[in-house]
Design a protein around this motif. Structure first.
Motif, short mmCIF file in Angstrom:
data_model
loop_
_atom_site.label_atom_id
_atom_site.label_comp_id
_atom_site.label_asym_id
_atom_site.label_seq_id
_atom_site.Cartn_x
_atom_site.Cartn_y
_atom_site.Cartn_z
N ARG A 105 0.86 -1.18 0.00
CA ARG A 105 0.00 0.00 0.00
C ARG A 105 0.90 1.24 0.00
O ARG A 105 1.75 1.39 0.86
CB ARG A 105 -0.91 -0.03 1.22
N PHE A 106 0.65 2.13 -0.98
CA PHE A 106 1.57 3.22 -1.22
C PHE A 106 0.82 4.53 -1.50
O PHE A 106 -0.26 4.51 -2.09
CB PHE A 106 2.47 2.91 -2.42
N LEU A 107 1.44 5.64 -1.10
CA LEU A 107 0.96 6.96 -1.47
C LEU A 107 1.96 7.58 -2.41
O LEU A 107 3.16 7.62 -2.13
CB LEU A 107 0.81 7.84 -0.22
N LEU A 108 1.47 8.05 -3.58
CA LEU A 108 2.30 8.66 -4.61
C LEU A 108 1.93 10.14 -4.69
O LEU A 108 0.76 10.48 -4.92
CB LEU A 108 2.08 7.99 -5.97
N VAL A 109 2.91 11.01 -4.52
CA VAL A 109 2.66 12.45 -4.41
C VAL A 109 3.24 13.16 -5.62
O VAL A 109 4.46 13.12 -5.86
CB VAL A 109 3.26 13.01 -3.11
N ASP A 110 2.38 13.82 -6.38
CA ASP A 110 2.78 14.45 -7.64
C ASP A 110 2.76 15.97 -7.52
O ASP A 110 1.70 16.59 -7.48
CB ASP A 110 1.83 14.00 -8.76
N GLY A 111 3.94 16.57 -7.43
CA GLY A 111 4.06 18.02 -7.54
C GLY A 111 3.59 18.84 -6.37
O GLY A 111 3.33 20.04 -6.51
N VAL A 112 3.48 18.27 -5.17
CA VAL A 112 3.09 19.06 -4.00
C VAL A 112 4.25 19.98 -3.62
O VAL A 112 5.39 19.54 -3.44
CB VAL A 112 2.72 18.14 -2.82
N GLN A 113 3.96 21.28 -3.51
CA GLN A 113 5.00 22.29 -3.31
C GLN A 113 5.11 22.81 -1.88
O GLN A 113 6.15 23.32 -1.48
CB GLN A 113 4.72 23.49 -4.24
N ASP A 114 4.06 22.68 -1.10
CA ASP A 114 4.08 23.22 0.25
C ASP A 114 4.69 22.21 1.22
O ASP A 114 4.18 21.10 1.35
CB ASP A 114 2.66 23.57 0.68
N PRO A 115 5.79 22.57 1.91
CA PRO A 115 6.42 21.60 2.80
C PRO A 115 5.54 21.16 3.96
O PRO A 115 5.62 20.02 4.42
CB PRO A 115 7.67 22.33 3.29
N GLY A 116 4.66 22.06 4.42
CA GLY A 116 3.73 21.68 5.49
C GLY A 116 2.75 20.63 5.02
O GLY A 116 2.45 19.66 5.74
N ASN A 117 2.24 20.80 3.81
CA ASN A 117 1.34 19.79 3.23
C ASN A 117 2.06 18.46 3.07
O ASN A 117 1.51 17.40 3.39
CB ASN A 117 0.82 20.25 1.87
N LEU A 118 3.30 18.51 2.56
CA LEU A 118 4.02 17.27 2.35
C LEU A 118 4.29 16.56 3.68
O LEU A 118 4.13 15.34 3.78
CB LEU A 118 5.34 17.53 1.62
N GLY A 119 4.67 17.31 4.69
CA GLY A 119 4.90 16.70 5.99
C GLY A 119 3.65 16.04 6.54
O GLY A 119 3.70 14.94 7.10
N THR A 120 2.50 16.69 6.34
CA THR A 120 1.23 16.11 6.79
C THR A 120 0.91 14.86 5.99
O THR A 120 0.37 13.88 6.54
CB THR A 120 0.10 17.15 6.66
N LEU A 121 1.21 14.84 4.70
CA LEU A 121 0.99 13.65 3.89
C LEU A 121 1.85 12.48 4.38
O LEU A 121 1.38 11.33 4.46
CB LEU A 121 1.31 13.94 2.42
N ILE A 122 3.10 12.76 4.71
CA ILE A 122 3.98 11.70 5.24
C ILE A 122 3.44 11.18 6.56
O ILE A 122 3.39 9.96 6.80
CB ILE A 122 5.41 12.25 5.39
N ARG A 123 3.01 12.09 7.41
CA ARG A 123 2.45 11.69 8.71
C ARG A 123 1.17 10.88 8.53
O ARG A 123 0.92 9.91 9.25
CB ARG A 123 2.19 12.95 9.53
N SER A 150 6.62 19.18 10.17
CA SER A 150 5.22 18.85 9.95
C SER A 150 4.98 17.35 10.05
O SER A 150 3.93 16.90 10.53
CB SER A 150 4.77 19.36 8.58
N ALA A 151 5.95 16.55 9.62
CA ALA A 151 5.80 15.09 9.65
C ALA A 151 5.92 14.53 11.06
O ALA A 151 5.51 13.38 11.31
CB ALA A 151 6.83 14.43 8.74
N GLN A 152 6.49 15.28 11.98
CA GLN A 152 6.54 14.91 13.40
C GLN A 152 7.16 13.53 13.66
O GLN A 152 6.67 12.75 14.48
CB GLN A 152 5.14 14.98 14.01
N GLY A 153 8.23 13.22 12.94
CA GLY A 153 8.94 11.98 13.20
C GLY A 153 8.54 10.81 12.33
O GLY A 153 9.12 9.73 12.45
N SER A 154 7.56 10.98 11.46
CA SER A 154 7.11 9.86 10.63
C SER A 154 8.16 9.42 9.62
O SER A 154 8.09 8.30 9.11
CB SER A 154 5.81 10.23 9.90
N HIS A 155 9.16 10.27 9.34
CA HIS A 155 10.26 9.85 8.46
C HIS A 155 10.98 8.61 9.02
O HIS A 155 11.58 7.86 8.27
CB HIS A 155 11.28 10.98 8.30
N PHE A 156 10.91 8.42 10.32
CA PHE A 156 11.60 7.30 10.94
C PHE A 156 10.77 6.01 10.90
O PHE A 156 11.25 4.95 11.29
CB PHE A 156 11.95 7.62 12.39
#
Length: 252
Positions: A105-123, A150-156
């Motif tokens: 199961r995967f999320l594919l992100v195309d062209g999102v420019q706002d880092p806050g939005n991207l962090g929330t997507l990762i989270r 914004s991702a609050q540690g979800s990168h890990f």
């Protein structure tokens, strides 16, 4: 360590730029919460801990294999990427940017420019237990300081991978992973039957959505029915709703 000319300090300062993060495969995270999450969740990826001269490390942190550097307040301020430095920075190695693709199961992100939005997507991808999140060529950097906060540690907790989404879509099709694209021209969710436990969900740019060429590769284009008068939803909000729909259908 008091000199801004120290070689380690010069490298850490360069990691504030995307070019050097990608070159060194390292990045900085800042603040007690994120540093603690790194130490406890991904210790093997923590290269060093940097602390301001007035900061006191918690005694219960497992730092036996991690280098700790106390630096002057002036140096720490130079390294900090926030308006109000919090006294601690972790220097982390990026997880492998490659992943052997298999059904999942995967999320594919195309062209999102706002880092806050991207962090929330990762989270959000982390919250739903996805196997990875893929960032297309036009996305903001996944290791941007604002994205990390914004991702609050979800990168890990899950792989965050930059990859060409057209290539990835082809690879997923070969593995029979259904692809769903978020589109205002798509079918409403109640019209779509989810029959596979695996999926790839494509979401796009804040203003224009995913590219038409990428959406053309989808098995289905879908949209969230809205009773109100808003033209569209924020990409992170929409992704949360779509992932809940996919997960509910998958587990039904």
């Amino acid at each position: 360590m008091v000199s801004l000319q120290n070689e380690k300090v010069k490298l850490w300062k360069k990691l504030k730029t995307r070019k050097w993060r990608e070159r060194e495969q390292m990045y900085l995270i800042e603040g007690p919460h994120l540093a603690q999450e790194a130490v406890f969740s991904a210790k093997e990826h923590v290269h060093s801990i940097l602390i301001d001269e007035a900061f006191h490390l918690p005694a219960d942190w497992p730092l036996d294999s991690i280098e700790v550097f106390q630096v002057t307040h002036k140096i720490f301020t130079e390294l900090s990427q926030t308006e109000t430095p919090q006294g601690i920075i972790a220097v982390c190695d990026m997880k492998s940017s490659s992943l052997a693709l298999k059904p999942g199961r995967f999320l594919l992100v195309d062209g999102v420019q706002d880092p806050g939005n991207l962090g929330t997507l990762i989270r959000t991808a982390d919250a739903f237990g996805l196997d990875a999140i893929y960032l297309g060529d036009g996305c903001v950097d996944g290791y941007n300081a604002k994205t990390l906060r914004s991702a609050q540690g979800s990168h890990f907790h899950l792989p965050v991978i930059h990859k060409n989404l057209f290539t990835l879509a082809d690879e997923m099709k070969q593995l029979n992973i259904p692809l769903y694209g978020s589109s205002l021209q798509g079918d409403e969710l109640h019209q779509v039957k989810v029959s596979s436990p695996h999926y790839g969900l494509v979401v796009g740019n804040e203003g224009n959505g995913a590219s038409p060429e990428l959406l053309a590769q989808m098995n289905r284009q879908v949209k969230i029915p809205m009773a109100g008068r808003a033209e569209s939803l924020n990409v992170a909000v929409a992704s949360g709703i779509l992932l809940y729909w996919l997960e509910s259908a998958r587990l039904a």
